[in-house]
Design a protein around this motif. Structure first.
Motif, PDB file in Angstrom:
ATOM      1  N   ALA A  51       0.836  -1.206   0.000  1.00  0.00           N
ATOM      2  CA  ALA A  51       0.000   0.000   0.000  1.00  0.00           C
ATOM      3  C   ALA A  51       0.870   1.254   0.000  1.00  0.00           C
ATOM      4  O   ALA A  51       0.557   2.234  -0.682  1.00  0.00           O
ATOM      5  CB  ALA A  51      -0.930  -0.004   1.207  1.00  0.00           C
ATOM      6  N   ILE A  52       1.949   1.220   0.759  1.00  0.00           N
ATOM      7  CA  ILE A  52       2.881   2.352   0.800  1.00  0.00           C
ATOM      8  C   ILE A  52       3.518   2.546  -0.571  1.00  0.00           C
ATOM      9  O   ILE A  52       3.561   3.657  -1.105  1.00  0.00           O
ATOM     10  CB  ILE A  52       3.954   2.129   1.884  1.00  0.00           C
ATOM     11  CG1 ILE A  52       3.300   2.131   3.270  1.00  0.00           C
ATOM     12  CG2 ILE A  52       5.060   3.174   1.785  1.00  0.00           C
ATOM     13  CD1 ILE A  52       4.222   1.692   4.400  1.00  0.00           C
ATOM     14  N   LYS A  53       4.007   1.459  -1.154  1.00  0.00           N
ATOM     15  CA  LYS A  53       4.645   1.512  -2.474  1.00  0.00           C
ATOM     16  C   LYS A  53       3.673   2.062  -3.510  1.00  0.00           C
ATOM     17  O   LYS A  53       4.027   2.946  -4.300  1.00  0.00           O
ATOM     18  CB  LYS A  53       5.127   0.112  -2.871  1.00  0.00           C
ATOM     19  CG  LYS A  53       5.844   0.042  -4.203  1.00  0.00           C
ATOM     20  CD  LYS A  53       6.317  -1.391  -4.472  1.00  0.00           C
ATOM     21  CE  LYS A  53       7.230  -1.494  -5.659  1.00  0.00           C
ATOM     22  NZ  LYS A  53       6.595  -1.342  -6.939  1.00  0.00           N
ATOM     23  N   ALA A  54       2.442   1.561  -3.510  1.00  0.00           N
ATOM     24  CA  ALA A  54       1.442   2.009  -4.482  1.00  0.00           C
ATOM     25  C   ALA A  54       1.144   3.497  -4.331  1.00  0.00           C
ATOM     26  O   ALA A  54       1.045   4.219  -5.330  1.00  0.00           O
ATOM     27  CB  ALA A  54       0.167   1.190  -4.328  1.00  0.00           C
ATOM     28  N   ALA A  55       1.022   3.976  -3.092  1.00  0.00           N
ATOM     29  CA  ALA A  55       0.724   5.393  -2.853  1.00  0.00           C
ATOM     30  C   ALA A  55       1.851   6.281  -3.367  1.00  0.00           C
ATOM     31  O   ALA A  55       1.606   7.306  -4.014  1.00  0.00           O
ATOM     32  CB  ALA A  55       0.479   5.641  -1.368  1.00  0.00           C
ATOM     33  N   VAL A  56       3.088   5.890  -3.095  1.00  0.00           N
ATOM     34  CA  VAL A  56       4.252   6.673  -3.547  1.00  0.00           C
ATOM     35  C   VAL A  56       4.305   6.697  -5.071  1.00  0.00           C
ATOM     36  O   VAL A  56       4.497   7.751  -5.686  1.00  0.00           O
ATOM     37  CB  VAL A  56       5.561   6.106  -2.947  1.00  0.00           C
ATOM     38  CG1 VAL A  56       6.783   6.714  -3.619  1.00  0.00           C
ATOM     39  CG2 VAL A  56       5.600   6.337  -1.444  1.00  0.00           C
ATOM     40  N   GLU A  57       4.121   5.532  -5.685  1.00  0.00           N
ATOM     41  CA  GLU A  57       4.219   5.458  -7.140  1.00  0.00           C
ATOM     42  C   GLU A  57       3.056   6.169  -7.822  1.00  0.00           C
ATOM     43  O   GLU A  57       3.244   6.814  -8.852  1.00  0.00           O
ATOM     44  CB  GLU A  57       4.337   3.998  -7.581  1.00  0.00           C
ATOM     45  CG  GLU A  57       5.686   3.421  -7.170  1.00  0.00           C
ATOM     46  CD  GLU A  57       5.872   1.950  -7.514  1.00  0.00           C
ATOM     47  OE1 GLU A  57       4.899   1.283  -7.920  1.00  0.00           O
ATOM     48  OE2 GLU A  57       7.010   1.471  -7.354  1.00  0.00           O
ATOM     49  N   GLU A  58       1.846   6.085  -7.254  1.00  0.00           N
ATOM     50  CA  GLU A  58       0.707   6.803  -7.820  1.00  0.00           C
ATOM     51  C   GLU A  58       0.898   8.314  -7.718  1.00  0.00           C
ATOM     52  O   GLU A  58       0.375   9.072  -8.537  1.00  0.00           O
ATOM     53  CB  GLU A  58      -0.592   6.382  -7.132  1.00  0.00           C
ATOM     54  CG  GLU A  58      -1.067   5.001  -7.543  1.00  0.00           C
ATOM     55  CD  GLU A  58      -2.262   4.514  -6.747  1.00  0.00           C
ATOM     56  OE1 GLU A  58      -2.956   5.335  -6.107  1.00  0.00           O
ATOM     57  OE2 GLU A  58      -2.496   3.289  -6.753  1.00  0.00           O
ATOM     58  N   ALA A  59       1.663   8.756  -6.718  1.00  0.00           N
ATOM     59  CA  ALA A  59       1.962  10.185  -6.563  1.00  0.00           C
ATOM     60  C   ALA A  59       3.039  10.629  -7.556  1.00  0.00           C
ATOM     61  O   ALA A  59       3.306  11.820  -7.690  1.00  0.00           O
ATOM     62  CB  ALA A  59       2.396  10.483  -5.135  1.00  0.00           C
ATOM     63  N   GLY A  60       3.677   9.664  -8.239  1.00  0.00           N
ATOM     64  CA  GLY A  60       4.658  10.002  -9.271  1.00  0.00           C
ATOM     65  C   GLY A  60       6.106   9.911  -8.838  1.00  0.00           C
ATOM     66  O   GLY A  60       6.986  10.458  -9.500  1.00  0.00           O
ATOM     67  N   TYR A  61       6.369   9.193  -7.753  1.00  0.00           N
ATOM     68  CA  TYR A  61       7.731   9.096  -7.235  1.00  0.00           C
ATOM     69  C   TYR A  61       8.165   7.643  -7.170  1.00  0.00           C
ATOM     70  O   TYR A  61       7.353   6.726  -7.273  1.00  0.00           O
ATOM     71  CB  TYR A  61       7.825   9.766  -5.859  1.00  0.00           C
ATOM     72  CG  TYR A  61       7.379  11.207  -5.938  1.00  0.00           C
ATOM     73  CD1 TYR A  61       8.254  12.205  -6.344  1.00  0.00           C
ATOM     74  CD2 TYR A  61       6.065  11.566  -5.677  1.00  0.00           C
ATOM     75  CE1 TYR A  61       7.833  13.515  -6.476  1.00  0.00           C
ATOM     76  CE2 TYR A  61       5.628  12.872  -5.803  1.00  0.00           C
ATOM     77  CZ  TYR A  61       6.528  13.838  -6.215  1.00  0.00           C
ATOM     78  OH  TYR A  61       6.096  15.128  -6.351  1.00  0.00           O
ATOM     79  N   GLU A  62       9.469   7.425  -6.973  1.00  0.00           N
ATOM     80  CA  GLU A  62      10.013   6.070  -6.946  1.00  0.00           C
ATOM     81  C   GLU A  62      10.158   5.574  -5.513  1.00  0.00           C
ATOM     82  O   GLU A  62      10.927   6.143  -4.733  1.00  0.00           O
ATOM     83  CB  GLU A  62      11.381   6.040  -7.644  1.00  0.00           C
ATOM     84  CG  GLU A  62      12.017   4.667  -7.654  1.00  0.00           C
ATOM     85  CD  GLU A  62      13.442   4.653  -8.206  1.00  0.00           C
ATOM     86  OE1 GLU A  62      14.106   3.635  -8.034  1.00  0.00           O
ATOM     87  OE2 GLU A  62      13.882   5.677  -8.771  1.00  0.00           O
ATOM     88  N   TYR A  63       9.449   4.516  -5.203  1.00  0.00           N
ATOM     89  CA  TYR A  63       9.557   3.873  -3.877  1.00  0.00           C
ATOM     90  C   TYR A  63      10.768   2.953  -3.916  1.00  0.00           C
ATOM     91  O   TYR A  63      10.868   2.075  -4.777  1.00  0.00           O
ATOM     92  CB  TYR A  63       8.298   3.064  -3.571  1.00  0.00           C
ATOM     93  CG  TYR A  63       8.397   2.287  -2.287  1.00  0.00           C
ATOM     94  CD1 TYR A  63       8.213   2.910  -1.070  1.00  0.00           C
ATOM     95  CD2 TYR A  63       8.677   0.930  -2.296  1.00  0.00           C
ATOM     96  CE1 TYR A  63       8.311   2.203   0.121  1.00  0.00           C
ATOM     97  CE2 TYR A  63       8.777   0.215  -1.126  1.00  0.00           C
ATOM     98  CZ  TYR A  63       8.602   0.852   0.080  1.00  0.00           C
ATOM     99  OH  TYR A  63       8.693   0.158   1.255  1.00  0.00           O
ATOM    100  N   VAL A  64      11.721   3.153  -2.990  1.00  0.00           N
ATOM    101  CA  VAL A  64      12.930   2.337  -2.969  1.00  0.00           C
ATOM    102  C   VAL A  64      12.806   1.230  -1.920  1.00  0.00           C
ATOM    103  O   VAL A  64      13.157   0.088  -2.178  1.00  0.00           O
ATOM    104  CB  VAL A  64      14.186   3.194  -2.706  1.00  0.00           C
ATOM    105  CG1 VAL A  64      15.433   2.328  -2.632  1.00  0.00           C
ATOM    106  CG2 VAL A  64      14.322   4.247  -3.798  1.00  0.00           C
ATOM    107  N   GLY A  65      12.280   1.563  -0.733  1.00  0.00           N
ATOM    108  CA  GLY A  65      12.102   0.535   0.283  1.00  0.00           C
ATOM    109  C   GLY A  65      12.143   1.086   1.690  1.00  0.00           C
ATOM    110  O   GLY A  65      12.381   2.267   1.915  1.00  0.00           O
ATOM    111  N   ILE A  66      11.900   0.168   2.631  1.00  0.00           N
ATOM    112  CA  ILE A  66      11.927   0.508   4.064  1.00  0.00           C
ATOM    113  C   ILE A  66      13.371   0.441   4.544  1.00  0.00           C
ATOM    114  O   ILE A  66      14.089  -0.504   4.218  1.00  0.00           O
ATOM    115  CB  ILE A  66      11.036  -0.462   4.860  1.00  0.00           C
ATOM    116  CG1 ILE A  66       9.578  -0.316   4.444  1.00  0.00           C
ATOM    117  CG2 ILE A  66      11.203  -0.231   6.362  1.00  0.00           C
ATOM    118  CD1 ILE A  66       8.637  -1.348   5.058  1.00  0.00           C
ATOM    119  N   LEU A  67      13.777   1.426   5.332  1.00  0.00           N
ATOM    120  CA  LEU A  67      15.117   1.420   5.924  1.00  0.00           C
ATOM    121  C   LEU A  67      15.100   0.601   7.207  1.00  0.00           C
ATOM    122  O   LEU A  67      14.141   0.636   7.963  1.00  0.00           O
ATOM    123  CB  LEU A  67      15.584   2.844   6.232  1.00  0.00           C
ATOM    124  CG  LEU A  67      15.781   3.746   5.029  1.00  0.00           C
ATOM    125  CD1 LEU A  67      16.150   5.151   5.494  1.00  0.00           C
ATOM    126  CD2 LEU A  67      16.861   3.211   4.124  1.00  0.00           C
ATOM    127  N   GLY A  68      16.215  -0.054   7.463  1.00  0.00           N
ATOM    128  CA  GLY A  68      16.339  -0.797   8.713  1.00  0.00           C
ATOM    129  C   GLY A  68      15.823  -2.147   8.533  1.00  0.00           C
ATOM    130  O   GLY A  68      15.511  -3.002   9.124  1.00  0.00           O
TER     131      GLY A  68
END
Length: 68
Positions: A51-68
């Protein structure tokens, strides 16, 4: 939780990512930094990473991943 997001260039981009993430059920707040390509998320319950990845990508940005 901290995630890496690429493509944010300014404060407007930060606000766009913040709005997209805060629309997800369970995310209380999101603080984005375009300088660090970082978003700090405060959540009230577990949130599915897809859901986080989809929201970021739908906003037009590149989701790289969770840190840690």
């Amino acid at each position: 939780m901290k995630i890496t997001v690429k493509g944010m260039m300014c404060e407007h981009c930060e606000a766009h990512v913040k709005k997209a993430l805060e629309a997800i059920d369970g995310i209380e707040s999101a603080v984005a930094s375009h300088e660090q390509n970082l978003v700090t998320i405060t959540n009230s319950k577990d949130v599915d990473e897809t859901a986080i990845k989809a929201a970021v990508e739908e906003a037009g940005y590149e989701y790289v991943g969770i840190l840690g």
